[in-house]
Design a protein around this motif. Structure first.
Motif, PDB file in Angstrom:
ATOM      1  N   ASP A 166     112.881 -18.811 140.530  1.00 50.30           N
ATOM      2  CA  ASP A 166     112.437 -17.618 140.420  1.00 50.30           C
ATOM      3  C   ASP A 166     111.231 -16.951 141.199  1.00 50.30           C
ATOM      4  OD1 ASP A 166     112.622 -15.037 139.229  1.00 50.30           O
ATOM      5  OD2 ASP A 166     110.726 -15.245 137.836  1.00 50.30           O
TER       6      ASP A 166
ATOM      7  N   HIS B 257     114.674 -10.592 140.783  1.00 51.11           N
ATOM      8  CA  HIS B 257     114.448 -11.138 139.517  1.00 51.11           C
ATOM      9  C   HIS B 257     115.863 -10.931 138.682  1.00 51.11           C
ATOM     10  CE1 HIS B 257     109.952 -11.795 139.893  1.00 51.11           C
ATOM     11  NE2 HIS B 257     110.112 -10.898 140.362  1.00 51.11           N
ATOM     12  N   ASP B 258     116.664 -12.024 138.327  1.00 49.93           N
ATOM     13  CA  ASP B 258     117.717 -11.593 137.646  1.00 49.93           C
ATOM     14  C   ASP B 258     117.652 -11.804 136.086  1.00 49.93           C
ATOM     15  OD1 ASP B 258     118.221 -14.313 137.128  1.00 49.93           O
ATOM     16  OD2 ASP B 258     118.895 -14.840 139.074  1.00 49.93           O
ATOM     17  N   ASN B 259     118.299 -11.083 135.400  1.00 49.35           N
ATOM     18  CA  ASN B 259     118.276 -11.083 133.730  1.00 49.35           C
ATOM     19  C   ASN B 259     119.653 -10.943 133.538  1.00 49.35           C
ATOM     20  OD1 ASN B 259     116.407 -11.221 131.359  1.00 49.35           O
ATOM     21  ND2 ASN B 259     117.448  -9.334 130.949  1.00 49.35           N
ATOM     22  N   ASN B 260     120.280 -11.963 132.801  1.00 52.26           N
ATOM     23  CA  ASN B 260     121.792 -11.847 132.675  1.00 52.26           C
ATOM     24  C   ASN B 260     122.633 -11.164 133.679  1.00 52.26           C
ATOM     25  OD1 ASN B 260     121.431 -12.817 130.057  1.00 52.26           O
ATOM     26  ND2 ASN B 260     121.207 -11.074 129.042  1.00 52.26           N
TER      27      ASN B 260
ATOM     28  N   TYR C 296     109.353  -4.471 133.766  1.00 56.66           N
ATOM     29  CA  TYR C 296     110.011  -5.721 133.814  1.00 56.66           C
ATOM     30  C   TYR C 296     109.762  -6.486 132.417  1.00 56.66           C
ATOM     31  CZ  TYR C 296     111.344 -10.362 135.364  1.00 56.66           C
ATOM     32  OH  TYR C 296     111.964 -11.653 135.691  1.00 56.66           O
TER      33      TYR C 296
ATOM     34  N   LYS D 205     112.223  -8.295 129.759  1.00 56.67           N
ATOM     35  CA  LYS D 205     112.263  -9.638 129.400  1.00 56.67           C
ATOM     36  C   LYS D 205     111.960  -9.653 127.778  1.00 56.67           C
ATOM     37  CE  LYS D 205     112.863 -12.370 131.795  1.00 56.67           C
ATOM     38  NZ  LYS D 205     114.342 -13.054 132.361  1.00 56.67           N
TER      39      LYS D 205
ATOM     40  N   TYR E 272     114.928  -8.987 125.944  1.00 58.49           N
ATOM     41  CA  TYR E 272     116.048 -10.024 125.600  1.00 58.49           C
ATOM     42  C   TYR E 272     115.593 -11.140 124.759  1.00 58.49           C
ATOM     43  CZ  TYR E 272     118.689 -14.029 127.280  1.00 58.49           C
ATOM     44  OH  TYR E 272     119.500 -15.111 127.145  1.00 58.49           O
TER      45      TYR E 272
END
Length: 274
Positions: A78, A94-97, A207, A211, A214
């Motif tokens: 990351d 940044h990736d998230n799913n 951001y 997070k 999630y």
């Protein structure tokens, strides 16, 4: 190491022709008491500095070799980053799913350059320290290599950073290899975009909300599938009841917090204590 570092000296001579000067760092860091290790890439071209996981290069090479392949990978560390050369204005990705986000920040380093030096092969390295991201850092750089750059956001010293670690030894970088590429290397497929997914610009607060949302329900999509009569499989286990899914949700929340050790503590996601 001698051959690797000797190669570095030739880089700046040819820089005007648009090459990419590539430096590979070994990153060691700790998560939940476990020792993690991966290689990271620092690409320096005429205009930009880019930092990303080495495994993106491996996947990119496979896709190009076999043509038409669209194999994908995600970051392990990351620490995906782009900035203009000799600048402190960073963009981190940044990736998230299945989503991709980009954060902009100004991260000027206030370095204290000391008189302490040490030898590494044929190079004289000089010590410098700084406070950044809620951590105390020590860098060893070489004034002989005229790049004021280093791993991740660390830049601004009068020479390339060879070694970098924080006071608690939770993060450590070591230069292990260098390559001179004849052309500017294109990273648009996996850095500026995530395999075609354009990044959504967000603030740090936004951001954090992504997070935290999630974290509050990491099994929300599975919950929908279960309620519609489907069967959910998590880590090889078939989930057939809401009670089982609730247990998995709590377990996933525990794992998210357990394996969270941000490099920038002052920008940490404020996960709930309980």
């Amino acid at each position: 190491m001698n051959k690797i570092l000797t190669t570095i000296l030739t880089f700046s001579v040819f820089f005007i022709f648009g090459q990419t000067n590539r430096f590979i760092y070994q990153l060691d860091w700790k998560m939940a008491g476990q020792e993690m290790k991966t290689n990271m890439v620092l690409d320096i071209d005429k205009d930009f500095v880019k930092f990303y996981d080495y495994k993106f290069l491996e996947m990119d090479s496979i896709n190009k070799k076999f043509g038409g392949n669209n194999n994908r990978t995600n970051t392990m560390a990351d620490q995906l980053l782009i900035r203009k050369r000799n600048s402190s204005e960073n963009k981190t990705f940044h990736d998230n799913n299945f989503d991709y986000f980009v954060l902009s920040s100004k991260d000027k380093m206030n370095w204290k350059v000391t008189k302490e030096t040490k030898k590494l092969d044929n190079y004289k390295l000089q010590k410098a320290t700084t406070s950044f991201g809620g951590r105390e850092w020590t860098a060893w750089f070489s004034p002989e290599i005229p790049f004021q750059e280093g791993p991740f956001k660390f830049a601004g010293l009068p020479g390339l950073i060879f070694e970098l670690n924080d006071k608690d030894n939770e993060y450590s970088y070591k230069l292990v290899k260098s390559i001179n590429l004849k052309e500017t290397f294109d990273t648009k497929n996996f850095l500026e975009t995530h395999y075609g997914i354009n990044p959504v610009p967000v603030t740090l607060k936004q951001y954090h909300k992504v997070k935290l949302d999630y974290y509050s329900d990491p099994v929300s999509d599975m919950k929908k599938a279960l309620s519609s009569g489907g069967t959910v499989n998590i880590m090889g286990e078939n989930i057939t009841t809401q009670e089982q899914l609730d247990q998995k949700r709590k377990f996933m929340q525990q794992m998210i917090k357990k394996f969270y050790n941000p490099i920038e503590k002052d920008k940490a996601i404020p996960y709930p204590e309980k």
